[in-house]
Structure formats: structure tokens, C-alpha cells
Write a protein that holds these residues in place. Structure first.
Motif, PDB file in Angstrom:
ATOM      1  N   VAL A 120      76.244   8.583  18.731  1.00  0.00           N
ATOM      2  CA  VAL A 120      74.841   9.020  18.723  1.00  0.00           C
ATOM      3  C   VAL A 120      73.921   7.820  18.624  1.00  0.00           C
ATOM      4  O   VAL A 120      73.511   7.402  17.539  1.00  0.00           O
ATOM      5  N   THR A 121      73.608   7.225  19.765  1.00  0.00           N
ATOM      6  CA  THR A 121      72.571   6.197  19.821  1.00  0.00           C
ATOM      7  C   THR A 121      71.208   6.889  19.790  1.00  0.00           C
ATOM      8  O   THR A 121      71.113   8.121  19.863  1.00  0.00           O
ATOM      9  N   ALA A 122      70.172   6.120  19.685  1.00  0.00           N
ATOM     10  CA  ALA A 122      68.827   6.699  19.661  1.00  0.00           C
ATOM     11  C   ALA A 122      68.532   7.445  20.953  1.00  0.00           C
ATOM     12  O   ALA A 122      67.979   8.547  20.936  1.00  0.00           O
ATOM     13  N   GLN A 123      68.886   6.835  22.088  1.00  0.00           N
ATOM     14  CA  GLN A 123      68.630   7.501  23.361  1.00  0.00           C
ATOM     15  C   GLN A 123      69.440   8.792  23.464  1.00  0.00           C
ATOM     16  O   GLN A 123      68.962   9.804  23.975  1.00  0.00           O
ATOM     17  N   ARG A 124      70.667   8.753  22.953  1.00  0.00           N
ATOM     18  CA  ARG A 124      71.515   9.952  22.967  1.00  0.00           C
ATOM     19  C   ARG A 124      70.908  11.041  22.093  1.00  0.00           C
ATOM     20  O   ARG A 124      70.911  12.223  22.462  1.00  0.00           O
ATOM     21  N   LEU A 125      70.357  10.658  20.932  1.00  0.00           N
ATOM     22  CA  LEU A 125      69.731  11.650  20.064  1.00  0.00           C
ATOM     23  C   LEU A 125      68.509  12.261  20.730  1.00  0.00           C
ATOM     24  O   LEU A 125      68.281  13.472  20.650  1.00  0.00           O
ATOM     25  N   HIS A 126      67.721  11.434  21.398  1.00  0.00           N
ATOM     26  CA  HIS A 126      66.582  11.977  22.156  1.00  0.00           C
ATOM     27  C   HIS A 126      67.063  13.009  23.167  1.00  0.00           C
ATOM     28  O   HIS A 126      66.476  14.089  23.303  1.00  0.00           O
ATOM     29  N   SER A 127      68.129  12.684  23.904  1.00  0.00           N
ATOM     30  CA  SER A 127      68.647  13.590  24.931  1.00  0.00           C
ATOM     31  C   SER A 127      69.155  14.886  24.310  1.00  0.00           C
ATOM     32  O   SER A 127      68.934  15.980  24.859  1.00  0.00           O
ATOM     33  N   ILE A 128      69.856  14.788  23.178  1.00  0.00           N
ATOM     34  CA  ILE A 128      70.366  15.979  22.511  1.00  0.00           C
ATOM     35  C   ILE A 128      69.225  16.892  22.083  1.00  0.00           C
ATOM     36  O   ILE A 128      69.266  18.116  22.296  1.00  0.00           O
ATOM     37  N   VAL A 129      68.189  16.300  21.489  1.00  0.00           N
ATOM     38  CA  VAL A 129      67.068  17.101  21.001  1.00  0.00           C
ATOM     39  C   VAL A 129      66.302  17.738  22.153  1.00  0.00           C
ATOM     40  O   VAL A 129      66.017  18.947  22.132  1.00  0.00           O
ATOM     41  N   ILE A 130      65.964  16.962  23.163  1.00  0.00           N
ATOM     42  CA  ILE A 130      65.222  17.519  24.301  1.00  0.00           C
ATOM     43  C   ILE A 130      66.045  18.596  25.005  1.00  0.00           C
ATOM     44  O   ILE A 130      65.535  19.667  25.360  1.00  0.00           O
ATOM     45  N   GLY A 131      67.344  18.330  25.200  1.00  0.00           N
ATOM     46  CA  GLY A 131      68.199  19.325  25.836  1.00  0.00           C
ATOM     47  C   GLY A 131      68.299  20.598  25.014  1.00  0.00           C
ATOM     48  O   GLY A 131      68.275  21.710  25.565  1.00  0.00           O
ATOM     49  N   GLY A 132      68.409  20.455  23.688  1.00  0.00           N
ATOM     50  CA  GLY A 132      68.484  21.626  22.833  1.00  0.00           C
ATOM     51  C   GLY A 132      67.204  22.441  22.844  1.00  0.00           C
ATOM     52  O   GLY A 132      67.234  23.677  22.889  1.00  0.00           O
ATOM     53  N   LEU A 133      66.058  21.755  22.813  1.00  0.00           N
ATOM     54  CA  LEU A 133      64.779  22.466  22.850  1.00  0.00           C
ATOM     55  C   LEU A 133      64.566  23.163  24.185  1.00  0.00           C
ATOM     56  O   LEU A 133      64.042  24.283  24.244  1.00  0.00           O
ATOM     57  N   ARG A 134      64.985  22.507  25.254  1.00  0.00           N
ATOM     58  CA  ARG A 134      64.846  23.133  26.572  1.00  0.00           C
ATOM     59  C   ARG A 134      65.705  24.403  26.662  1.00  0.00           C
ATOM     60  O   ARG A 134      65.264  25.434  27.184  1.00  0.00           O
ATOM     61  N   ALA A 135      66.925  24.325  26.132  1.00  0.00           N
ATOM     62  CA  ALA A 135      67.805  25.497  26.154  1.00  0.00           C
ATOM     63  C   ALA A 135      67.242  26.616  25.272  1.00  0.00           C
ATOM     64  O   ALA A 135      67.296  27.800  25.644  1.00  0.00           O
ATOM     65  N   TYR A 136      66.709  26.253  24.114  1.00  0.00           N
ATOM     66  CA  TYR A 136      66.115  27.243  23.217  1.00  0.00           C
ATOM     67  C   TYR A 136      64.937  27.943  23.890  1.00  0.00           C
ATOM     68  O   TYR A 136      64.821  29.181  23.851  1.00  0.00           O
ATOM     69  N   ARG A 137      64.076  27.159  24.521  1.00  0.00           N
ATOM     70  CA  ARG A 137      62.924  27.743  25.209  1.00  0.00           C
ATOM     71  C   ARG A 137      63.389  28.685  26.314  1.00  0.00           C
ATOM     72  O   ARG A 137      62.832  29.769  26.525  1.00  0.00           O
ATOM     73  N   HIS A 138      64.455  28.285  27.051  1.00  0.00           N
ATOM     74  CA  HIS A 138      64.961  29.112  28.143  1.00  0.00           C
ATOM     75  C   HIS A 138      65.494  30.439  27.617  1.00  0.00           C
ATOM     76  O   HIS A 138      65.209  31.506  28.175  1.00  0.00           O
ATOM     77  N   VAL A 139      66.243  30.387  26.518  1.00  0.00           N
ATOM     78  CA  VAL A 139      66.790  31.618  25.946  1.00  0.00           C
ATOM     79  C   VAL A 139      65.673  32.546  25.511  1.00  0.00           C
ATOM     80  O   VAL A 139      65.707  33.756  25.775  1.00  0.00           O
ATOM     81  N   ARG A 140      64.666  31.992  24.851  1.00  0.00           N
ATOM     82  CA  ARG A 140      63.551  32.829  24.393  1.00  0.00           C
ATOM     83  C   ARG A 140      62.766  33.419  25.555  1.00  0.00           C
ATOM     84  O   ARG A 140      62.316  34.562  25.506  1.00  0.00           O
TER      85      ARG A 140
END
Length: 416
Positions: A120-140
Motif C-alpha cells: 500500500v503505497t500512497a498512490q495505491r491508497l489513493h486508487s483504493i479509496v477512489i475505486g471504493g467510492l466509485r463502486a459505492y456510488r454505483h451501488v447506491r
């Protein structure tokens, strides 16, 4: 869910340093115009208490092994079972993969991702968070819950109008400049300044960070940057006429690292200044963040500019990219500085960052020194430069003197 509030991300880990570094990495990160609110828990039990108060957590980053070997797995079961929350995105993070094999967890648990902490580098953490938020928004959105309300669209329209206003600004008349001194801790001498520009608009005074967030376009940035650089060079030469040499650090112009058109504007401004007034009497320094360090700097280096990394923890320093820029200086954020003389954990973190900067051959700047005790701590630890309220508030550049004060405490250093 309050659509105007930040996205809520829950971090559950029993290592305090993970929370500190993650908070620093995610500071300023936005997704679809909304920031990140990081909720921290040191155990699965604390996480359950937080979830009882926050029913709109979009993403959970869970350690597997905490108060028990399967604490993270049990928390997943609590979220999906007892809480019946199938929308929250859950990513498990572990430092002990042998105790929680990825294949077993992905098959047996309702999780959305699995990563090793060492990956988990910083860039990887950014990607995980953005990807998770995008998936959450899609589900909702699939369930008919709108996450882009009229208020958010109105805010976007307001930002667009403000960007257009920036395009029409008189770059000189709208610019309001203040400066903060940088002191050499070993001798209390003021050796440089950090420029704090603001631009007058109908929405009030805009910082450089706000201007960049509005993305007003290269032509607008070029006009604002050109005037800011001219002001910085003017003050540098004025101090030189008084026999004082200085470094002057400025934001905004750091975009020249990643935009070729802005890089040429900056180089042309420096070349014109040299032709008119001769070689630079000090050092022009650009305040850069991790994203900008991915840009190119040979031409700027040849022009004599230096770079200061101001958002340590986003990965660019620890994982340099081939061909990317390398900073000359590392600024320790106030969260690692204020209170370091008394807080053992913060002291250890500050020492580690200073040692890291020395290992990499960078000059360390402690930003946030608020007491004589902190001044002594960072001086003894070998930190070269310091900033903070102990040395006085930001003020107009003409109120600063770079001469070493003849008498008085540290708080008087560098000021008339």
C-alpha cells in the motif's frame, strides 16, 4: 445521507502510525467534488461503536489481525450480517498474509478487496479509496439513491463562474501577498521566505490551492504565475540590494513541472529577469506536491530553481519515479512538528522524518514550531530550517528582514 458532506471512510488498525500516515496521504483528496472524512478506530470494538453513530460509511479499510487473529473478519461479518449493510465497500489490509490467505477470504467473506500492507503505497491508497467510492456510488445509484443533487450541480456551476472570473482578473491588481520567514535553526537567522499569495475575487480571497482546484486553464494560470514570479524576483533583488541573500518559495508555479506551456512561461520570465538585472542573487524555490514530482525538471534545474516537497507521505519521495523530479527540501507538516518536544510518539516520527531527509540528502524544514521547547528539539535533532508561529505571523514581504537579530528571543527572529 447528507449529500453535501464529505465521503466517510473508516480505517480500522491497531497501529497508530498507520492512522497518522493515512490521514496525511488522504488530506486534500476529493472525489466528484467531495472531500474525505477519515474515521479512525484502533479495534473492531471501536469500529462497531463508530458505525453505530455513522450509518453512511462508504468505504472501510480493515486490518485483519487486531485484538484477535480474526478481528477484521468478525467485523466484516458484523457489517454484512448484524448491520445488513451490503453497500459499504470493504477492503481488508493485512501485514500477516499467512494468517489470512487471500483466496480463502475472497471466497468466504463478502469483501471487495484484499491488499498487503507492504503493497500500500500512497498512490495505491489513493486508487483504493477512489475505486471504493466509485463502486459505492454505483451501488447506491442502482438502488435509485441519487448522489449528485441539485445543490452539488449548483456548486459546480459556481466554480465554473469563478474560473471564468479568474480568467478576466487583473493579475497584478488582484494579487495580495504575505510571507512567512524560514529560519536557520542553528543560528536563528532568517534565510528565506515562503510567499503566501491570495487573489481577490467576488468569492473572497482565493489561495493558490483553491485556484488550482478550480482548473481555470493554462492561459489563466500563466498570467497569475507570471505576476507571482515577478513579485518574488522583485523582493529577492530588493533584499540583495540591502546585502541580504534569500531563498523565496512560491506555490502555483510548481505546475510548470507537469505542464510544458507553463514551464516555458516560467523559463521565459526567469530569462527576461536575468537579461534585465543579472544573475539571481538567491534561490527561487517551488513548493510542490507528490503529483507534481512526477513531472520533468531538467530545464528548471538548469535555470537554478529548487524544489520543496510540501505534502510528505503521498509516495513520491519514498518511491521516486524514473525520470521524475527529485526535491531538494522536505517540509515536515505541522502534525509532525507541533507538540513533538513533549509527545514521545510524535518525537519518534519527527526524528524518523529528519533522518530520512538526511539519508536522501534533503534539507529538512520543520513547519509548525510554536514554542522555544520545540525550537530546541528540532535544532538538537539536526533539522536545518524551521517555520511557525514562534517566529511571528505571516506579514507583508516588506516587513521582513533577513538579517540575524542582534538581540531578543527566537520569536523576534527575522522581523523588524
Amino acid at each position: 445521507m447528507n449529500e453535501l458532506s464529505p465521503w466517510k471512510v473508516l480505517l480500522v488498525d491497531d497501529e497508530p502510525g498507520v492512522h497518522e500516515v493515512s490521514r496525511l496521504i488522504l488530506a486534500g483528496l476529493t472525489f466528484e467534488g467531495r472531500g474525505i472524512e477519515l474515521l479512525s478506530a484502533a479495534s473492531a470494538g471501536q469500529a462497531c461503536e463508530l458505525l453505530a453513530r455513522h450509518t453512511d460509511v462508504a468505504l472501510a479499510l480493515l486490518d485483519v489481525v487486531m485484538e484477535s487473529d480474526d478481528a477484521g473478519v468478525r467485523l466484516v461479518q458484523h457489517i454484512r450480517g448484524a448491520r445488513r449493510d451490503g453497500d459499504m465497500q470493504i477492503v481488508l489490509r493485512t501485514g500477516q498474509p499467512g494468517m489470512a490467505p487471500e483466496g480463502d477470504l475472497m471466497r468466504e467473506q463478502e469483501i471487495n478487496g484484499y491488499v498487503l500492507k507492504t503493497e500500500v503505497t500512497a498512490q495505491r491508497l489513493h486508487s483504493i479509496v477512489i475505486g471504493g467510492l466509485r463502486a459505492y456510488r454505483h451501488v447506491r445509484s442502482l438502488r435509485g439513491e441519487a448522489l449528485e443533487p441539485e445543490a452539488a450541480r449548483a456548486r459546480s456551476a459556481a466554480d465554473e463562474a469563478l474560473a471564468q472570473e479568474l480568467a478576466a482578473l487583473d493579475a497584478r491588481a488582484a494579487l495580495v501577498l504575505q510571507a512567512r520567514p524560514e529560519l536557520a535553526l542553528a543560528r536563528h537567522g532568517c534565510v528565506g521566505v515562503e510567499m503566501l499569495p491570495r487573489w481577490r475575487t467576488s468569492a473572497g480571497l482565493l489561495t493558490a490551492e483553491r485556484v488550482l482546484a478550480l482548473a481555470p486553464g493554462s492561459a489563466t494560470l500563466a498570467r497569475l504565475m507570471r505576476e507571482l514570479v515577478a513579485q518574488a524576483l522583485g523582493w529577492m533583488r530588493a533584499w540583495a540590494r540591502d546585502g541580504e541573500l534569500a531563498s523565496v518559495s512560491i506555490p502555483l508555479a510548481s505546475q510548470a513541472l507537469v505542464e510544458a506551456s507553463l514551464r516555458q512561461v516560467l523559463l521565459d520570465a526567469l530569462d527576461a529577469d536575468r537579461r534585465q538585472a543579472g544573475p539571481l542573487p538567491g534561490v527561487l524555490d517551488l513548493l510542490v506536491d507528490e503529483a507534481q514530482l512526477r513531472g520533468e525538471d531538467p530545464a528548471l534545474r538548469a535555470a537554478g530553481l529548487s524544489l520543496t516537497l510540501v505534502d510528505f507521505g503521498t509516495g513520491g519521495l519514498l518511491l521516486p519515479r524514473p525520470g521524475g523530479a527529485k526535491p531538494d527540501r522536505l517540509k515536515l507538516p505541522p502534525r509532525f512538528v507541533t507538540g513533538a518536544a513533549r509527545d514521545p510518539e510524535r518525537s519518534a516520527q519527527a526524528r524518523s522524518l529528519i533522518a530520512l531527509s538526511q539519508t536522501l540528502g534533503l534539507c529538512a524544514i520543520a513547519d509548525g514550531i510554536a514554542s522555544d521547547e520545540e525550537l530546541q528539539f528540532f535544532r538538537w535533532e539536526g533539522c536545518e530550517l524551521g517555520q511557525g508561529e514562534l517566529f511571528g505571523p505571516a506579514c507583508a514581504p516588506e516587513a521582513l528582514s533577513l538579517r540575524r537579530p542582534r538581540s531578543g528571543g527566537a520569536g523576534a527572529a527575522g522581523l523588524h
